[in-house]
Design an enzyme around this catalytic site. Structure first.
Site, PDB file in Angstrom:
ATOM      1  N   SER A 163       0.849  -1.199   0.000  1.00 29.78           N
ATOM      2  CA  SER A 163       0.000   0.000   0.000  1.00 29.78           C
ATOM      3  C   SER A 163       0.879   1.240   0.000  1.00 29.78           C
ATOM      4  CB  SER A 163      -0.897   0.022   1.240  1.00 29.78           C
ATOM      5  OG  SER A 163      -1.975  -0.837   1.055  1.00 29.78           O
ATOM      6  N   LYS A 223       0.611  -9.563  -1.489  1.00 29.92           N
ATOM      7  CA  LYS A 223       0.067  -8.552  -2.413  1.00 29.92           C
ATOM      8  C   LYS A 223       1.189  -7.610  -2.853  1.00 29.92           C
ATOM      9  CE  LYS A 223      -3.933  -5.541  -2.980  1.00 29.92           C
ATOM     10  NZ  LYS A 223      -5.105  -4.973  -2.302  1.00 29.92           N
TER      11      LYS A 223
HETATM   12  C1  LIG Z   1     -10.039   3.587  -0.139  1.00 33.52           C
HETATM   13  C2  LIG Z   1      -9.182   2.379  -0.413  1.00 33.52           C
HETATM   14  C3  LIG Z   1      -8.642   1.665   0.663  1.00 33.52           C
HETATM   15  C4  LIG Z   1      -7.830   0.548   0.436  1.00 33.52           C
HETATM   16  N1  LIG Z   1      -7.294  -0.136   1.497  1.00 33.52           N
HETATM   17  C5  LIG Z   1      -6.472  -1.196   1.264  1.00 33.52           C
HETATM   18  C6  LIG Z   1      -5.885  -1.933   2.334  1.00 33.52           C
HETATM   19  O1  LIG Z   1      -6.122  -1.674   3.513  1.00 33.52           O
HETATM   20  N2  LIG Z   1      -5.041  -2.947   2.020  1.00 33.52           N
HETATM   21  C7  LIG Z   1      -4.752  -3.312   0.723  1.00 33.52           C
HETATM   22  O2  LIG Z   1      -3.987  -4.249   0.503  1.00 33.52           O
HETATM   23  N3  LIG Z   1      -5.329  -2.646  -0.308  1.00 33.52           N
HETATM   24  C8  LIG Z   1      -6.153  -1.608  -0.060  1.00 33.52           C
HETATM   25  N4  LIG Z   1      -6.715  -0.948  -1.120  1.00 33.52           N
HETATM   26  C9  LIG Z   1      -6.378  -1.376  -2.501  1.00 33.52           C
HETATM   27  C10 LIG Z   1      -7.456  -2.315  -3.085  1.00 33.52           C
HETATM   28  O3  LIG Z   1      -7.599  -3.485  -2.319  1.00 33.52           O
HETATM   29  C11 LIG Z   1      -7.070  -2.709  -4.530  1.00 33.52           C
HETATM   30  O4  LIG Z   1      -5.863  -3.434  -4.519  1.00 33.52           O
HETATM   31  C12 LIG Z   1      -6.893  -1.483  -5.429  1.00 33.52           C
HETATM   32  O5  LIG Z   1      -7.872  -0.525  -5.160  1.00 33.52           O
HETATM   33  C13 LIG Z   1      -6.913  -1.853  -6.913  1.00 33.52           C
HETATM   34  O6  LIG Z   1      -8.127  -2.506  -7.253  1.00 33.52           O
HETATM   35  P1  LIG Z   1      -9.394  -1.697  -7.892  1.00 33.52           P
HETATM   36  O7  LIG Z   1      -8.863  -0.964  -9.075  1.00 33.52           O
HETATM   37  O8  LIG Z   1     -10.368  -2.749  -8.204  1.00 33.52           O
HETATM   38  O9  LIG Z   1      -9.880  -0.781  -6.815  1.00 33.52           O
HETATM   39  C14 LIG Z   1      -7.545   0.151  -0.905  1.00 33.52           C
HETATM   40  C15 LIG Z   1      -8.114   0.859  -1.980  1.00 33.52           C
HETATM   41  C16 LIG Z   1      -8.926   1.961  -1.756  1.00 33.52           C
HETATM   42  C17 LIG Z   1      -9.509   2.699  -2.939  1.00 33.52           C
END
Ligand SMILES: Cc1cc2nc3c(=O)[nH]c(=O)nc-3n(C[C@H](O)[C@H](O)[C@H](O)COP(=O)(O)O)c2cc1C
Length: 350
Positions: free
Chosen positions: A176, A210
């Protein structure tokens, strides 16, 4: 019959209500509404078919669509399970409670590929003890992937041991971009190897790591080899991509949504080749439509994860993806989701 109505109602809610609110208020209202929906009302969203089942790192998922890491509230996790996701991931949990970064921590992003976000959430979560206490109330209708994030290898070990009983799979977040504690691990692969060895010894549950799209060189040179050597069970590619954004309290955050997708697809192809056929592989990043989910499965993923599309596309997407997979299997005369993978044996000719 009911699904098109739900889709139209959600589109109205998203476009006419949420999009007119500041992001932080839209998030609060959205979560309030989700918690208020009776779990039983969500059952019609589930598409139940044994051909959709997949095995991820040794765990059977009833379908390959995973809710990616974002929520820690068990009431929301429970509703996501009822909505028909094949597995649900928790927010990355830390040892101590974290308030997250100050608002604004989320901003909308409009890209040629479709709507996304940029966030600097900063691991807002109740911490290990409170989270674990709350999880007892969560019936595991679907596999639960517990995501953890630590400030040291020992913290990861403590989190994995502390949450082992509740986890069907464990996800190690080293990617992250919103806190230094996690993101810098990807830039220090020699620390990752030790961390993965420690985590591997701490649990018998399947462990997936991840990865960050921001560190392709470190991923390939050091982290993926460490994953293979320490006996980790799988990879999730990947997390958000770091960008500067003056709208956010930290001046920077992680991009999510469909602009990530082309990079994810290319990386999934590479990773499947490097990891071999047996390791678990999840494609996450910009999956917001059935054709993108299918492309990721064909490229070698065992399952697809998303968060952004849960907001931008609404609650019917797991079902729409499931139906598109079934239609594709029938058209190509294939027996299971795993057969979609390029190079997998074709079914008998028509
Ligand atoms: C507001 C927000 C909070 C997130 N919190 C986490 C988290 O705590 N841990 C994590 O591994 N990924 C976190 N993510 C990432 C998502 O799990 C994902 O990997 C990322 O958004 C890409 O996928 P998407 O394009 O479908 O959103 C977060 C994403 C967003 C937008």
């Amino acid at each position: 019959m009911i699904l098109p109505v739900v889709e139209r109602a959600y589109r109205f809610l998203h476009d006419r209500v949420f999009l007119r609110m500041p992001e932080a208020r839209a998030v609060r209202v959205g979560q309030l509404l989700l918690r208020a929906v009776p779990v039983a009302a969500l059952r019609g969203f589930v598409v139940d078919d044994p051909r959709l089942a997949v095995t991820l790192a040794g765990v059977r998922l009833p379908n390959p669509v995973i809710l990616a890491s974002m929520y820690y509230d068990p009431r929301i996790l429970r509703r996501a399970m009822a909505l028909g996701f094949g597995a649900v991931t928790t927010k990355s949990i830390t040892v101590t409670p974290r308030p997250g970064h100050p608002e604004p921590s989320l901003a909308r992003l409009s890209t040629p590929e479709g709507p996304g976000f940029v966030n600097c959430n900063g691991f807002k979560n109740p911490g290990l003890d409170a989270f674990r206490a709350g999880l007892h109330a969560l019936p595991h209708r679907r596999p639960l992937i517990v995501s953890v994030a630590g400030e040291s290898p020992e913290e990861y070990q403590r989190l994995v041991e502390g949450l082992e009983a509740q986890a069907d799979l464990v996800e190690i977040n080293i990617s992250s971009p919103n806190t230094r504690l996690v993101y810098e691990l990807s830039a220090a692969p020699e620390r990752v190897r030790g961390l993965l060895g420690l985590v591997r010894r701490a649990t018998r549950k399947p462990v997936i790591v991840k990865l960050s799209p921001d560190y392709p060189e470190a991923n390939h040179r050091a982290i993926v080899p460490a994953i293979l050597e320490t006996g980790i069970d799988g990879v999730n590619f990947g997390n958000t991509r770091r960008v500067a954004d003056p709208r956010l309290s930290q001046g920077a955050g992680g991009v999510s949504g469909p602009s990530l997708f082309p990079g994810v697809l290319a990386e999934i192809r590479d990773l499947r080749r490097i990891l071999g056929p047996r390791l678990g592989l999840v494609a996450t990043g910009g999956i917001d439509a059935p054709d993108r989910a299918l492309a990721a499965l064909e490229a070698g993923a065992d399952a697809v994860g998303y968060f952004t599309a849960f907001i931008t596309r609404g609650p019917t997407l797991p079902r729409r993806i499931g139906e598109a997979i079934l239609e594709t299997l029938e058209r190509r005369r294939l027996g299971s989701v795993a057969d979609l993978r390029a190079g997998a044996p074709e079914g008998p000719a028509a």
